[in-house]
Design an enzyme around this catalytic site. Sequence first.
Site, PDB file in Angstrom:
ATOM      1  N   THR A  50       0.862  -1.200   0.000  1.00 39.04           N
ATOM      2  CA  THR A  50       0.000   0.000   0.000  1.00 39.04           C
ATOM      3  C   THR A  50       0.884   1.230   0.000  1.00 39.04           C
ATOM      4  O   THR A  50       2.073   1.145   0.323  1.00 39.04           O
ATOM      5  CB  THR A  50      -0.859   0.097   1.280  1.00 39.04           C
ATOM      6  OG1 THR A  50       0.004   0.349   2.404  1.00 39.04           O
ATOM      7  CG2 THR A  50      -1.667  -1.163   1.514  1.00 39.04           C
ATOM      8  N   ASP A  51       0.312   2.381  -0.295  1.00 41.83           N
ATOM      9  CA  ASP A  51       1.023   3.613   0.035  1.00 41.83           C
ATOM     10  C   ASP A  51       0.835   3.836   1.540  1.00 41.83           C
ATOM     11  O   ASP A  51       0.082   3.123   2.206  1.00 41.83           O
ATOM     12  CB  ASP A  51       0.518   4.796  -0.806  1.00 41.83           C
ATOM     13  CG  ASP A  51       1.574   5.906  -0.876  1.00 41.83           C
ATOM     14  OD1 ASP A  51       2.480   5.931  -0.014  1.00 41.83           O
ATOM     15  OD2 ASP A  51       1.504   6.744  -1.783  1.00 41.83           O
ATOM     16  N   TRP A  52       1.525   4.823   2.057  1.00 42.82           N
ATOM     17  CA  TRP A  52       1.558   5.060   3.499  1.00 42.82           C
ATOM     18  C   TRP A  52       0.127   5.216   4.043  1.00 42.82           C
ATOM     19  O   TRP A  52      -0.548   6.184   3.726  1.00 42.82           O
ATOM     20  CB  TRP A  52       2.382   6.332   3.765  1.00 42.82           C
ATOM     21  CG  TRP A  52       2.616   6.678   5.193  1.00 42.82           C
ATOM     22  CD1 TRP A  52       1.695   7.169   6.077  1.00 42.82           C
ATOM     23  CD2 TRP A  52       3.847   6.591   5.921  1.00 42.82           C
ATOM     24  NE1 TRP A  52       2.265   7.383   7.297  1.00 42.82           N
ATOM     25  CE2 TRP A  52       3.601   7.040   7.225  1.00 42.82           C
ATOM     26  CE3 TRP A  52       5.136   6.167   5.588  1.00 42.82           C
ATOM     27  CZ2 TRP A  52       4.598   7.102   8.202  1.00 42.82           C
ATOM     28  CZ3 TRP A  52       6.134   6.238   6.564  1.00 42.82           C
ATOM     29  CH2 TRP A  52       5.856   6.687   7.845  1.00 42.82           C
TER      30      TRP A  52
END
Length: 755
Positions: free
Chosen positions: A284-286
């Site tokens: 995932t992104d952050w």
Amino acid sequence: MKLKFSLLTALSAALLAAGCSTSPRSSQYDPETEKKIENLLGQMTLEEKIGQTNQLSCYFVPEEMAQVLRSGAVGSVLNALTPEVANQLQRYAVEESRLGIPIIISRDVIHGYKTVFPIPLGQAATFDPELVEQGARAAAVEATAAGIRWTFSPMLDIARDPRWGRIAEGSGEDPYLTTVMGAAMTRGYQGNGIGDPTCMAACAKHFVGYGAAEGGRDYNSTNIPERLLRNVYLPPFEESVRNCGAMTVMTSFNDNDGVPSTANSWLLKQVLRDEWGFDGMVVTDWNSAGELIAHGFAADEADAARLSLTAGVDMDMMSHTYFNHIADLIRDGKVSEKQLDDAVRNILRLKFRLGLFDNPYVDPELSTRVNYCEEHLAAARRCALESAVLLQNENRVLPFDPSKIKRLLVTGPLADAPYEQMGTWTFDGEASHTVTPLAALRETYGDRIQIDYEPVLAYSRDTATPAELAALTARAARADAVLVVVGEEAILSGEAHCLGDLNLQGSQRELMAAARRSGKPVATIIMAGRPLTIAEDLKNTDALLYAFHPGTMGGPALVDLLFGVASPSGKTPVTFPMVVGQIPIHYNHNMTGRPAAGTETLLKDTPVGAGQTSLGCTSFLLDAGFHPLYPFGYGLSYTTFEYDEIALDKQEYAADDTIRVSFRLSNTGDRDATEVAQLYVRDLVGSITRPVKELKAFARIDLKAGESRRVEFELPVGQLAFWGLDMQKRVEPGAFQLWVAGDSNSGEPIPFNVK
Ligand code: BGC
């Protein structure tokens, strides 16, 4: 001598395929590795499996990190800062956890680690994928010496809106250029791949469409229909993953057409895994799993974990939703253990491929030998040199002649701003190692030229009083020439740093005007993270060199250009708008039913009481027309180039033919220089409306003053394929046009047919 540039075998696109064949593809299941994965998986508890999917940022309170690593509660750590820390973390995982599974240490190494190269948008301006690959290699060599085996790069987002701050991090507006540059970076990071201790896993991000954020505001929704997604936004990812073996992919923050990427199983399963055969790892992104709740797509954290895991996300970056909820979700039958096992397989495969099980440690002395080494500094300097775009050079003010200039006034907030010139995403580059234009001028010409320095503005948003500006004019009048260095500080572009006004900030325009009033020759360098709206500023300078934040060696490179040691060769990787109101504006837009003809009446000429249809009923803005300030692919040189004798080998081609375009390129000026020759195509009639032009190939060609050379591009007809009305990708037979020119707005069309 005849040069040949083929889409599949020579520079540019060519490198894309050629280089990729030497780089390992991710989709190469190795039976031995798969056996090891299954063996390990069979020994893992549910908690240990969940731990592998958990990525944490390094908060180096040794006891706490020791505890999570010993218990196997984390599979990857972001942002461990030194080789010593990296080794210590690995020791906890490898020597003190039950199964001894190494962690993978990751970081945003975006355009260099210690040696900072130009921002990716600047690298794209070089149109030199070989050099971009070298830059990524240098970054990998330096970063892996610090224990970092996974970078969150390349960013492959097509960006057609310079208000969006992250335009700095990508290769601009064109799918083909982004594909070529993304492939080069992927190869550079991963080096020789499996077994290479300097192989740093690439991460193709942000999957997908993130650069089309509505209104240029970061994290905003996108609305890209599937066909456009496939024709424009997906190709760079497909190339990086499928042909260059990018080992990981990161989901984007945005929702597209209502579906956040982190929960988009069509994207992550059908497209990425089934169509492209990706067997790497998806992260995932952050906190983008957690943000499914803010999107109103998940009800709570457990729901967010369920949606992401089910969609095909293997690792959770920093939302803790996997760690906190997957066990319960499995117990409640909402996700299956098989889904978790598949994610863990992908994570373990990455660790095996990187050789972390064989040797998770780094030699702590290595960094001192590779960081800022001569080879890296030289490549960074060359990249900065090739990335600068000469946009204006009236009276041939540039290059400066050192024998004629006794005194040079240097002004502007970015002339000596080592931190700012590194640009966005430079966690590890150091201002103390960065050479500014002022420092380089003093170093190289200080013994011959009196370098007079008065910044006037301390930073780009700073303001000056009329008295300060008048003093600058007076001081400039005493010099033989003036160099103004203005632009944007690093913090004005990059993630979450979007702007609604793209004019030069603060009193920079006034500063340029003050320098101009001296009547002395003025050259200006703009350092920025995006194309700014500089139409008005052109009046205040003779020459303008545009340097997308050029990094550690920006100073020496720019000084070489200013004094003609080399001639500028960069080309705009993105269209420069006249005004913000023209955005989005990109060269490869579709043909409208009423294209602007150039005969439209603009606001300044519009009479009061004009009849409704009298101004022209075409696609233009009353106040800003339809021309950009500079088109895509544009850039001047200290010499001039001419293209002629452009010829195709045939009039009509079959679908499996290769089009051979030959032309003569002449350096008609008095300086040796490099030209970026570009090949554009237009498909005249399609089952869907087609772009007015599409870049299909390019090549950097060095020519001595006065030299002419025949050059050939080879373009396989298959490269004309697109996703048409029936959502199939194919070449549609019919009439086409082709241009060979020095930018996207030049040249004459040459017709050909595909049968
Ligand atoms: C960015 C990513 C980056 C990640 C990790 C996010 O905010 O969108 O591009 O890789 O942070 O630092």
